[in-house]
Design a protein around this motif. Sequence first.
Motif, PDB file in Angstrom:
ATOM      1  N   PHE A  30      -7.634   4.512  -9.862  1.00  0.00           N
ATOM      2  CA  PHE A  30      -8.294   3.207  -9.845  1.00  0.00           C
ATOM      3  C   PHE A  30      -7.626   2.192 -10.766  1.00  0.00           C
ATOM      4  CE2 PHE A  30     -11.606   5.893  -8.024  1.00  0.00           C
ATOM      5  CZ  PHE A  30     -11.992   5.121  -6.943  1.00  0.00           C
ATOM      6  N   LYS A  31      -6.598   2.620 -11.458  1.00  0.00           N
ATOM      7  CA  LYS A  31      -5.757   1.664 -12.176  1.00  0.00           C
ATOM      8  C   LYS A  31      -4.922   0.865 -11.179  1.00  0.00           C
ATOM      9  CE  LYS A  31      -2.165   1.443 -15.770  1.00  0.00           C
ATOM     10  NZ  LYS A  31      -1.381   2.247 -16.748  1.00  0.00           N
ATOM     11  N   TYR A  32      -4.760   1.420  -9.971  1.00  0.00           N
ATOM     12  CA  TYR A  32      -3.861   0.821  -8.983  1.00  0.00           C
ATOM     13  C   TYR A  32      -4.558   0.366  -7.708  1.00  0.00           C
ATOM     14  CZ  TYR A  32      -0.460   2.994 -12.046  1.00  0.00           C
ATOM     15  OH  TYR A  32       0.264   3.364 -13.152  1.00  0.00           O
ATOM     16  N   THR A  33      -5.763   0.824  -7.485  1.00  0.00           N
ATOM     17  CA  THR A  33      -6.469   0.446  -6.260  1.00  0.00           C
ATOM     18  C   THR A  33      -7.964   0.386  -6.526  1.00  0.00           C
ATOM     19  OG1 THR A  33      -6.755   1.007  -3.913  1.00  0.00           O
ATOM     20  CG2 THR A  33      -6.739   2.836  -5.470  1.00  0.00           C
ATOM     21  N   GLY A  77      -4.899  17.754  12.146  1.00  0.00           N
ATOM     22  CA  GLY A  77      -4.878  18.846  11.188  1.00  0.00           C
ATOM     23  C   GLY A  77      -4.432  18.438   9.799  1.00  0.00           C
ATOM     24  N   GLU A  78      -3.974  17.210   9.632  1.00  0.00           N
ATOM     25  CA  GLU A  78      -3.477  16.746   8.342  1.00  0.00           C
ATOM     26  C   GLU A  78      -4.538  15.919   7.600  1.00  0.00           C
ATOM     27  OE1 GLU A  78       1.328  16.540   8.957  1.00  0.00           O
ATOM     28  OE2 GLU A  78       0.195  14.700   9.342  1.00  0.00           O
ATOM     29  N   THR A  79      -4.281  15.679   6.336  1.00  0.00           N
ATOM     30  CA  THR A  79      -5.149  14.877   5.479  1.00  0.00           C
ATOM     31  C   THR A  79      -4.350  13.708   4.928  1.00  0.00           C
ATOM     32  OG1 THR A  79      -6.465  16.811   4.831  1.00  0.00           O
ATOM     33  CG2 THR A  79      -6.593  14.874   3.395  1.00  0.00           C
ATOM     34  N   SER A  80      -4.953  12.530   4.906  1.00  0.00           N
ATOM     35  CA  SER A  80      -4.232  11.355   4.396  1.00  0.00           C
ATOM     36  C   SER A  80      -5.075  10.614   3.369  1.00  0.00           C
ATOM     37  CB  SER A  80      -3.849  10.406   5.534  1.00  0.00           C
ATOM     38  OG  SER A  80      -4.999   9.788   6.084  1.00  0.00           O
ATOM     39  N   PHE A  81      -4.378  10.020   2.419  1.00  0.00           N
ATOM     40  CA  PHE A  81      -4.952   9.127   1.416  1.00  0.00           C
ATOM     41  C   PHE A  81      -4.217   7.799   1.527  1.00  0.00           C
ATOM     42  CE2 PHE A  81      -5.448  13.408  -0.029  1.00  0.00           C
ATOM     43  CZ  PHE A  81      -6.619  13.468  -0.774  1.00  0.00           C
ATOM     44  N   THR A  82      -4.947   6.720   1.736  1.00  0.00           N
ATOM     45  CA  THR A  82      -4.332   5.393   1.815  1.00  0.00           C
ATOM     46  C   THR A  82      -4.838   4.561   0.644  1.00  0.00           C
ATOM     47  OG1 THR A  82      -4.229   5.523   4.229  1.00  0.00           O
ATOM     48  CG2 THR A  82      -3.980   3.346   3.226  1.00  0.00           C
ATOM     49  N   GLN A 131       0.828  -1.200   0.000  1.00  0.00           N
ATOM     50  CA  GLN A 131       0.000   0.000   0.000  1.00  0.00           C
ATOM     51  C   GLN A 131       0.867   1.257   0.000  1.00  0.00           C
ATOM     52  OE1 GLN A 131      -2.459   0.038   3.592  1.00  0.00           O
ATOM     53  NE2 GLN A 131      -1.005   1.390   4.616  1.00  0.00           N
ATOM     54  N   ILE A 132       0.218   2.364  -0.377  1.00  0.00           N
ATOM     55  CA  ILE A 132       0.844   3.681  -0.359  1.00  0.00           C
ATOM     56  C   ILE A 132      -0.005   4.578   0.533  1.00  0.00           C
ATOM     57  CG2 ILE A 132       1.562   5.681  -1.719  1.00  0.00           C
ATOM     58  CD1 ILE A 132       3.078   3.275  -2.600  1.00  0.00           C
ATOM     59  N   GLU A 133       0.634   5.268   1.457  1.00  0.00           N
ATOM     60  CA  GLU A 133      -0.083   6.277   2.228  1.00  0.00           C
ATOM     61  C   GLU A 133       0.518   7.642   1.924  1.00  0.00           C
ATOM     62  OE1 GLU A 133      -1.433   7.544   6.764  1.00  0.00           O
ATOM     63  OE2 GLU A 133      -0.339   5.658   6.455  1.00  0.00           O
ATOM     64  N   TYR A 134      -0.364   8.582   1.589  1.00  0.00           N
ATOM     65  CA  TYR A 134       0.038   9.924   1.192  1.00  0.00           C
ATOM     66  C   TYR A 134      -0.564  10.908   2.193  1.00  0.00           C
ATOM     67  CZ  TYR A 134       0.287  14.091  -1.855  1.00  0.00           C
ATOM     68  OH  TYR A 134       0.529  15.338  -2.384  1.00  0.00           O
TER      69      TYR A 134
END
Length: 351
Positions: free
Chosen positions: A126-129, A162-167, A68-71
């Motif tokens: 969505f090509k990757y997840t 206060g942050e935003t994440s995309f997993t 996985q990638i977390e951004y």
Amino acid sequence: MEINSVWFDQLQKKRRVLAEQLKDPAAVGLWKSVIDKYSDNAHFVYELLQNSDDAEATEVRVYISSNQIEYVHNGRISFSLTDPKLEGKEESASLGHINSITSIGSSTKQGGNKIGKFGVGFKSVFKYTDKPHIEDDSFSFDLVDYIVPVKSNRISSHRLKGETSFTFPILNFIHNIPVIKDRFQTLHNPLLFLDHLSKITVFEDENLLFSFQKNHLNEWSSGSVKCQFVQLASPSETSYFYLFSTLVNDSRFFLSCALFAHEDGRLDTSAHDEPLYCFFPTKETLGLNYIVHAPFMLTDSRENVKMNQPWNDKLLYGTGYLLLKAIYALTQRRTTSAHRGCSGSFDGNHS
């Protein structure tokens, strides 16, 4: 925020109906056409960086694991949600972030110079997840069937308050993790024309892998032109630029040019062949010895500038005029610095 909860449930129901309709055999090719439109591998990386800058983030952290990638970004602007019943009736700039990321082609951006705030381009992820997870202080949800938001538990192990994440749990991760990792590692001047973002740090299995950094070494004004001497550090090199920016007439958009420089402030006049930029590189080149950035109207793939388009012609003319102003600004800076004894300034020793 109880009203957010009501709107979220209404939006989920509305998007569920649309997702079911798009599963009809007559529309089954839609998502493939959307995702395949962006031929560049891991195009969504550009989307994430642009949207982080729009959220006024100064720093991005990327965590790569085996599957996985977390951004994560520290943007000041958090996710928003607007009444689903007003979609199509309100100005696009008023559309909530969650409404936008769950729509097809809608965007909270205006003008041709943005990649699109969670517009069609983001769908290339969505090509990757098959189930991106998004969370900030107010919301935590998954995206399923491309456009359906579903409330979910918080899962980020790196997001701070206060942050935003995309997993992104990655499909076929043995193949795709290296592709995404390579996309980050080979980003070309990714911070040069972003307004807020100044640092990208990438970790692999919690260990620092590489980083990008933009440092403002000097800044001044020359009339309507904002002038900066900046340092860009990347995994492969450290570069220096004189960066000049000015507003496009009657708009809120900037056009810019960047001149290559040495660390001591002298211009670097060695041959360079950079593409045109619309925040990030396109596949168009003009054979110039400096970099041009403008809010160009781009093709759907965002790889090429639309030809014979009056707006683009106007911008190209404007960047030529900006270069003249940049040369004047450097000359004036040289004169001022000679009197003040400033370092890191243009000294005119170039051919």
